[in-house]
Design an enzyme around this catalytic site. Structure first.
Site, PDB file in Angstrom:
ATOM      1  CE  LYS A  54      -3.784  -2.513   1.886  1.00 36.87           C
ATOM      2  NZ  LYS A  54      -4.277  -3.244   3.035  1.00 36.87           N
ATOM      3  CD  GLN A  98      -3.627  -5.086   6.082  1.00 35.03           C
ATOM      4  OE1 GLN A  98      -3.455  -4.131   5.330  1.00 35.03           O
ATOM      5  NE2 GLN A  98      -4.276  -6.169   5.689  1.00 35.03           N
ATOM      6  CG  ASP A 121     -10.201  -1.445   4.040  1.00 34.13           C
ATOM      7  OD1 ASP A 121      -9.877  -1.699   2.862  1.00 34.13           O
ATOM      8  OD2 ASP A 121      -9.532  -1.794   5.034  1.00 34.13           O
TER       9      ASP A 121
END
Ligand code: NAD
Length: 280
Positions: A54, A98, A121
């Site tokens: 990322k 994460q 997300d």
């Protein structure tokens, strides 16, 4: 021998990131520096790989990235405090925590704490609701990446019979909703589905998100079907493979995504798009 057309996720994701990079550059001219904050707790090796990639994607797009690596024994309160701080920082546009988190931290509490405006997300209940109702600002990265691949290859889901295998909150369920929003007729199969092979054989478009190597075999696929493989499985020899038995299925399908180089890179590209969407 007839062979399906390979859907090149690497190529399409590169194009998506190039478009993002152009937009980032024009924001920077206006003094705005789009920035993604990524939080990782503990030392899960797979998570570390994802976080590193990322960071690399942000660099490629000219976007700022901040990494918060917290120790395994971080408490839920400490993590909530960090999320809260990032929510309030004007120089942070997107926030990604994460997953998975260590067992002593309740993932739902953390997801619920991320500001829906910065939730790149699209896991916050408010954003999930918007996906259901339409008009969402962020789309969940993996299913949205699949839709971009279909569009890039001129595959229109409208009126098609689509079978999604898997019903997770991050892939299967939102995948079904995005296909439905594009007027597909969607069947969702899961671990309790009966006669799964029969249902998959009826599909014009199959999306496999199970997490089992070679789950979808050639005998389960209709001649000419489009086969999208979301699965990422590591074989004993260390090689990565998807959920689809590629050799056999690629001889029957009209289009197929490889693993690696299919859906995976698209997931990452959509994350970059979502980070930009926070400032729109
Ligand atoms: P998950 O474990 O949360 O969900 C798996 C789903 O498969 C479940 O809904 C379950 O009902 C279904 N399932 C399990 N066994 C089954 C069976 N025998 N028959 C039918 N259905 C069955 O997994 P997930 O997070 O949705 O991920 C699925 C796969 O996709 C994994 O391999 C994961 O690594 C991969 N993944 C890839 C990306 C990407 O960017 N390419 C992103 C997310 C997940």
């Amino acid at each position: 021998m007839k062979m399906a057309q390979i859907i090149d996720g690497k190529l399409i994701s590169k194009k998506v990131k190039e478009d993002v990079a152009k937009e980032v550059a024009s924001y920077k001219e206006k003094g705005i520096n789009p920035t993604l904050a990524v939080v990782i707790v503990g030392d899960n090796p797979a998570s570390r790989v994802y976080v590193n990639s990322k960071k690399k994607d942000c660099e490629e797009c000219g976007m700022g990235s901040l990494e918060y690596a917290m120790p395994e024994d971080t408490t839920e309160e400490e993590l909530l405090a960090l999320v809260n701080e990032l929510n309030n920082r004007d120089d942070v546009n997107g926030i990604l925590v994460q997953l998975p988190l260590p067992k002593h931290i309740n993932e739902d509490s953390i997801i619920n704490a991320i500001s829906p405006e910065k939730d790149v997300d699209a896991f916050h209940p408010q954003n999930v609701g918007r996906i259901m109702l339409g008009g969402a600002k962020f789309l969940p990265c993996t299913p949205a990446g699949v839709m971009e691949l279909l569009d890039a290859y001129g595959i229109d889901p409208q009126g098609k019979d689509c079978v999604v295998i898997g019903r997770s909150n991050i892939v299967g369920k939102p995948m079904a909703l995005l296909l439905l929003a594009r007027n597909a007729t969607v069947t969702v199969c899961h671990s309790k589905t009966q006669n799964l092979a029969e249902k998959v054989r009826n599909a014009d478009i199959v999306v496999a998100a199970v997490g089992r190597a070679n789950f979808v075999t050639a005998d389960m696929v209709k001649e000419g079907a489009v086969v999208i493989d979301v699965g990422i499985n590591r074989l004993e020899n260390g090689k990565l493979c998807g959920d689809v038995e590629f050799e056999g299925v690629s001889k029957k399908a009209s289009f197929i995504t490889p693993v690696p180089g299919g859906v995976g890179p698209m997931t990452r590209a959509v994350l970059m798009k979502n980070t930009l969407a926070t400032i729109k």
